[in-house]
Design a protein around this motif. Structure first.
Motif, PDB file in Angstrom:
ATOM      1  N   LEU A  50       0.821  -1.236   0.192  1.00 39.58           N
ATOM      2  CA  LEU A  50      -0.066  -0.094   0.068  1.00 39.58           C
ATOM      3  C   LEU A  50       0.906   1.097   0.171  1.00 39.58           C
ATOM      4  CD1 LEU A  50      -2.845   1.074   0.144  1.00 39.58           C
ATOM      5  CD2 LEU A  50      -2.701   1.171   2.678  1.00 39.58           C
ATOM      6  N   VAL A  51       1.928   1.173   0.886  1.00 37.45           N
ATOM      7  CA  VAL A  51       2.925   2.432   1.022  1.00 37.45           C
ATOM      8  C   VAL A  51       3.509   2.467  -0.556  1.00 37.45           C
ATOM      9  CG1 VAL A  51       4.976   3.264   1.965  1.00 37.45           C
ATOM     10  CG2 VAL A  51       3.253   2.278   3.207  1.00 37.45           C
ATOM     11  N   ALA A  52       4.029   1.608  -1.218  1.00 33.30           N
ATOM     12  CA  ALA A  52       4.650   1.739  -2.505  1.00 33.30           C
ATOM     13  C   ALA A  52       3.747   2.212  -3.465  1.00 33.30           C
ATOM     14  CB  ALA A  52       5.176   0.261  -2.954  1.00 33.30           C
ATOM     15  N   VAL A  53       2.658   1.878  -3.540  1.00 38.93           N
ATOM     16  CA  VAL A  53       1.466   2.389  -4.510  1.00 38.93           C
ATOM     17  C   VAL A  53       1.221   3.739  -4.104  1.00 38.93           C
ATOM     18  CG1 VAL A  53      -1.061   2.109  -5.103  1.00 38.93           C
ATOM     19  CG2 VAL A  53       0.315  -0.003  -4.908  1.00 38.93           C
ATOM     20  N   ALA A  54       1.361   4.097  -2.815  1.00 42.12           N
ATOM     21  CA  ALA A  54       1.094   5.466  -2.688  1.00 42.12           C
ATOM     22  C   ALA A  54       2.132   6.437  -3.223  1.00 42.12           C
ATOM     23  CB  ALA A  54       0.741   5.943  -1.109  1.00 42.12           C
ATOM     24  N   GLY A  55       3.520   5.775  -3.016  1.00 39.84           N
ATOM     25  CA  GLY A  55       4.540   6.496  -3.795  1.00 39.84           C
ATOM     26  C   GLY A  55       4.491   6.753  -5.269  1.00 39.84           C
ATOM     27  N   VAL A  56       4.048   5.599  -5.892  1.00 38.62           N
ATOM     28  CA  VAL A  56       3.629   5.666  -7.244  1.00 38.62           C
ATOM     29  C   VAL A  56       2.659   6.738  -7.567  1.00 38.62           C
ATOM     30  CG1 VAL A  56       3.119   4.362  -9.376  1.00 38.62           C
ATOM     31  CG2 VAL A  56       4.438   3.272  -7.533  1.00 38.62           C
ATOM     32  N   ILE A  57       1.703   6.783  -7.023  1.00 29.44           N
ATOM     33  CA  ILE A  57       0.494   7.707  -6.832  1.00 29.44           C
ATOM     34  C   ILE A  57       1.063   9.246  -6.809  1.00 29.44           C
ATOM     35  CG2 ILE A  57      -1.678   8.664  -5.954  1.00 29.44           C
ATOM     36  CD1 ILE A  57      -2.403   5.674  -5.346  1.00 29.44           C
ATOM     37  N   LEU A  58       1.808   9.455  -5.948  1.00 29.55           N
ATOM     38  CA  LEU A  58       2.521  10.644  -5.794  1.00 29.55           C
ATOM     39  C   LEU A  58       3.319  11.017  -6.881  1.00 29.55           C
ATOM     40  CD1 LEU A  58       3.181  13.118  -3.919  1.00 29.55           C
ATOM     41  CD2 LEU A  58       5.284  11.892  -2.829  1.00 29.55           C
ATOM     42  N   PHE A  96      -1.820  20.127  -5.976  1.00 26.02           N
ATOM     43  CA  PHE A  96      -0.711  20.320  -5.153  1.00 26.02           C
ATOM     44  C   PHE A  96      -1.059  20.094  -3.750  1.00 26.02           C
ATOM     45  CE2 PHE A  96       1.588  23.525  -2.480  1.00 26.02           C
ATOM     46  CZ  PHE A  96       2.891  23.174  -2.742  1.00 26.02           C
ATOM     47  N   PHE A  97      -2.399  20.247  -3.391  1.00 21.97           N
ATOM     48  CA  PHE A  97      -2.796  20.074  -2.256  1.00 21.97           C
ATOM     49  C   PHE A  97      -2.743  18.416  -1.792  1.00 21.97           C
ATOM     50  CE2 PHE A  97      -6.603  18.462   0.331  1.00 21.97           C
ATOM     51  CZ  PHE A  97      -6.631  19.059   1.661  1.00 21.97           C
ATOM     52  N   VAL A  98      -3.244  17.581  -2.784  1.00 23.61           N
ATOM     53  CA  VAL A  98      -3.378  16.363  -2.368  1.00 23.61           C
ATOM     54  C   VAL A  98      -1.810  15.739  -2.573  1.00 23.61           C
ATOM     55  CG1 VAL A  98      -3.608  14.146  -3.771  1.00 23.61           C
ATOM     56  CG2 VAL A  98      -5.596  15.909  -3.858  1.00 23.61           C
ATOM     57  N   GLN A  99      -0.783  16.271  -3.404  1.00 22.00           N
ATOM     58  CA  GLN A  99       0.500  16.198  -3.352  1.00 22.00           C
ATOM     59  C   GLN A  99       1.140  16.180  -2.103  1.00 22.00           C
ATOM     60  OE1 GLN A  99       2.945  17.989  -6.615  1.00 22.00           O
ATOM     61  NE2 GLN A  99       4.726  17.881  -5.219  1.00 22.00           N
ATOM     62  N   LEU A 100       0.741  17.469  -1.395  1.00 22.03           N
ATOM     63  CA  LEU A 100       1.355  17.816   0.010  1.00 22.03           C
ATOM     64  C   LEU A 100       0.946  16.630   0.858  1.00 22.03           C
ATOM     65  CD1 LEU A 100       1.386  21.574   0.308  1.00 22.03           C
ATOM     66  CD2 LEU A 100       3.250  20.053   0.003  1.00 22.03           C
ATOM     67  N   TYR A 104       3.582  14.372   2.986  1.00 23.88           N
ATOM     68  CA  TYR A 104       3.664  14.147   4.399  1.00 23.88           C
ATOM     69  C   TYR A 104       3.434  12.959   5.120  1.00 23.88           C
ATOM     70  CZ  TYR A 104       5.006  19.094   4.807  1.00 23.88           C
ATOM     71  OH  TYR A 104       5.740  20.327   4.702  1.00 23.88           O
ATOM     72  N   CYS A 105       2.162  12.131   4.617  1.00 27.57           N
ATOM     73  CA  CYS A 105       2.062  10.921   4.925  1.00 27.57           C
ATOM     74  C   CYS A 105       3.063   9.737   4.808  1.00 27.57           C
ATOM     75  CB  CYS A 105       0.521  10.588   4.269  1.00 27.57           C
ATOM     76  SG  CYS A 105      -0.788  11.176   4.849  1.00 27.57           S
ATOM     77  N   LEU A 106       3.534  10.070   3.392  1.00 30.26           N
ATOM     78  CA  LEU A 106       4.903   9.119   3.291  1.00 30.26           C
ATOM     79  C   LEU A 106       6.056   9.459   4.220  1.00 30.26           C
ATOM     80  CD1 LEU A 106       4.709   8.942  -0.523  1.00 30.26           C
ATOM     81  CD2 LEU A 106       4.108   7.032   1.030  1.00 30.26           C
ATOM     82  N   MET A 107       6.045  10.776   4.369  1.00 30.20           N
ATOM     83  CA  MET A 107       7.259  11.214   5.431  1.00 30.20           C
ATOM     84  C   MET A 107       7.022  10.463   6.835  1.00 30.20           C
ATOM     85  SD  MET A 107       8.248  14.690   6.909  1.00 30.20           S
ATOM     86  CE  MET A 107       6.911  15.024   7.856  1.00 30.20           C
ATOM     87  N   SER A 114      10.639   1.852  10.646  1.00 32.37           N
ATOM     88  CA  SER A 114      10.657   0.511  10.171  1.00 32.37           C
ATOM     89  C   SER A 114      11.446   0.545   8.990  1.00 32.37           C
ATOM     90  CB  SER A 114       9.157  -0.022   9.769  1.00 32.37           C
ATOM     91  OG  SER A 114       9.239  -1.206   9.145  1.00 32.37           O
ATOM     92  N   ILE A 115      12.563  -0.434   8.907  1.00 32.49           N
ATOM     93  CA  ILE A 115      13.257  -0.669   7.714  1.00 32.49           C
ATOM     94  C   ILE A 115      12.286  -1.081   6.442  1.00 32.49           C
ATOM     95  CG2 ILE A 115      15.052  -2.156   6.562  1.00 32.49           C
ATOM     96  CD1 ILE A 115      16.444  -0.438   8.452  1.00 32.49           C
ATOM     97  N   TRP A 116      11.394  -1.768   6.716  1.00 31.01           N
ATOM     98  CA  TRP A 116      10.582  -2.405   5.840  1.00 31.01           C
ATOM     99  C   TRP A 116       9.610  -1.363   5.059  1.00 31.01           C
ATOM    100  CZ3 TRP A 116      13.339  -5.852   4.617  1.00 31.01           C
ATOM    101  CH2 TRP A 116      13.864  -7.016   5.548  1.00 31.01           C
ATOM    102  N   LEU A 117       8.936  -0.512   5.843  1.00 33.76           N
ATOM    103  CA  LEU A 117       8.049   0.704   5.338  1.00 33.76           C
ATOM    104  C   LEU A 117       9.063   1.872   4.783  1.00 33.76           C
ATOM    105  CD1 LEU A 117       5.867   0.969   8.577  1.00 33.76           C
ATOM    106  CD2 LEU A 117       5.137   0.031   6.174  1.00 33.76           C
ATOM    107  N   GLY A 118      10.325   2.022   5.369  1.00 26.96           N
ATOM    108  CA  GLY A 118      10.999   2.847   4.860  1.00 26.96           C
ATOM    109  C   GLY A 118      11.486   2.725   3.229  1.00 26.96           C
ATOM    110  N   LEU A 119      11.696   1.230   3.325  1.00 30.21           N
ATOM    111  CA  LEU A 119      11.985   0.756   1.791  1.00 30.21           C
ATOM    112  C   LEU A 119      10.912   0.863   0.874  1.00 30.21           C
ATOM    113  CD1 LEU A 119      14.152  -2.637   2.484  1.00 30.21           C
ATOM    114  CD2 LEU A 119      14.791  -0.577   1.282  1.00 30.21           C
ATOM    115  N   ALA A 120       9.791   0.486   1.294  1.00 28.51           N
ATOM    116  CA  ALA A 120       8.418   0.628   0.535  1.00 28.51           C
ATOM    117  C   ALA A 120       8.159   2.054   0.136  1.00 28.51           C
ATOM    118  CB  ALA A 120       7.219   0.088   1.401  1.00 28.51           C
ATOM    119  N   VAL A 121       8.540   3.033   0.848  1.00 31.68           N
ATOM    120  CA  VAL A 121       8.480   4.463   0.579  1.00 31.68           C
ATOM    121  C   VAL A 121       9.530   4.712  -0.601  1.00 31.68           C
ATOM    122  CG1 VAL A 121       8.920   6.808   1.266  1.00 31.68           C
ATOM    123  CG2 VAL A 121       7.503   5.349   2.595  1.00 31.68           C
ATOM    124  N   VAL A 122      10.710   4.181  -0.430  1.00 33.68           N
ATOM    125  CA  VAL A 122      11.720   4.723  -1.327  1.00 33.68           C
ATOM    126  C   VAL A 122      11.611   3.935  -2.706  1.00 33.68           C
ATOM    127  CG1 VAL A 122      14.177   4.441  -1.862  1.00 33.68           C
ATOM    128  CG2 VAL A 122      13.482   5.258   0.458  1.00 33.68           C
TER     129      VAL A 122
END
Length: 137
Positions: A50-58, A96-100, A104-107, A114-122
């Motif tokens: 889910l976090v990785a998909v959020a990164g792609v959406i961003l 821009f509002f959605v992007q921010l 911030y949620c990904l940050m 969490s190493i795993w959640l951090g890797l998922a973000v990246v």
């Protein structure tokens, strides 16, 4: 420290919410909301997806904003206020509002330490950049 007190603290840690102040690999985290608790490897995998998909959406949102900006006419005849009140500008402002919000949620997710959640973000942001990060021209 009393043995019973130590057991009580251990029991409380197993109930959540979980907050770590150092990088870790244990699948015990609370992510963004008190109800989003990761308690085992299976929930960690789903959270990472889910976090990785959020990164792609961003990255898709950022790309969309670039495309809108590129396609906006650069007419000198148009006043500043008419450009400011245009539909495209309102759309860009909303994106821009959605992007921010996503940023911030990904940050904050990365800050679970969490190493795993951090890797998922990246990984999610990197895949998004791979797909959408090229020039929009």
């Amino acid at each position: 420290m009393d043995h019973h007190m130590s057991e009580d603290m251990d029991m409380d840690m197993n109930k959540g919410p979980f907050m770590w102040m150092w990088f870790h690999t244990k699948p015990q985290d609370t992510v963004l909301f008190s109800t989003w608790n990761i308690t085992n490897a299976g929930t960690m995998v789903w959270a990472c997806i889910l976090v990785a998909v959020a990164g792609v959406i961003l990255e898709a949102i950022k790309f969309t904003r670039r495309v809108i900006q590129k396609n906006q006419p650069n007419s000198k005849k148009e006043s500043y206020f008419s450009r400011l009140l245009s539909t495209k500008h309102f759309l860009q402002t909303f994106l821009f509002f959605v992007q921010l919000g996503f940023s911030y949620c990904l940050m904050l997710i990365f800050m679970t330490f969490s190493i795993w959640l951090g890797l998922a973000v990246v990984i999610g942001l990197s895949i998004g950049f791979l797909i959408f990060g090229g020039k929009s021209e």
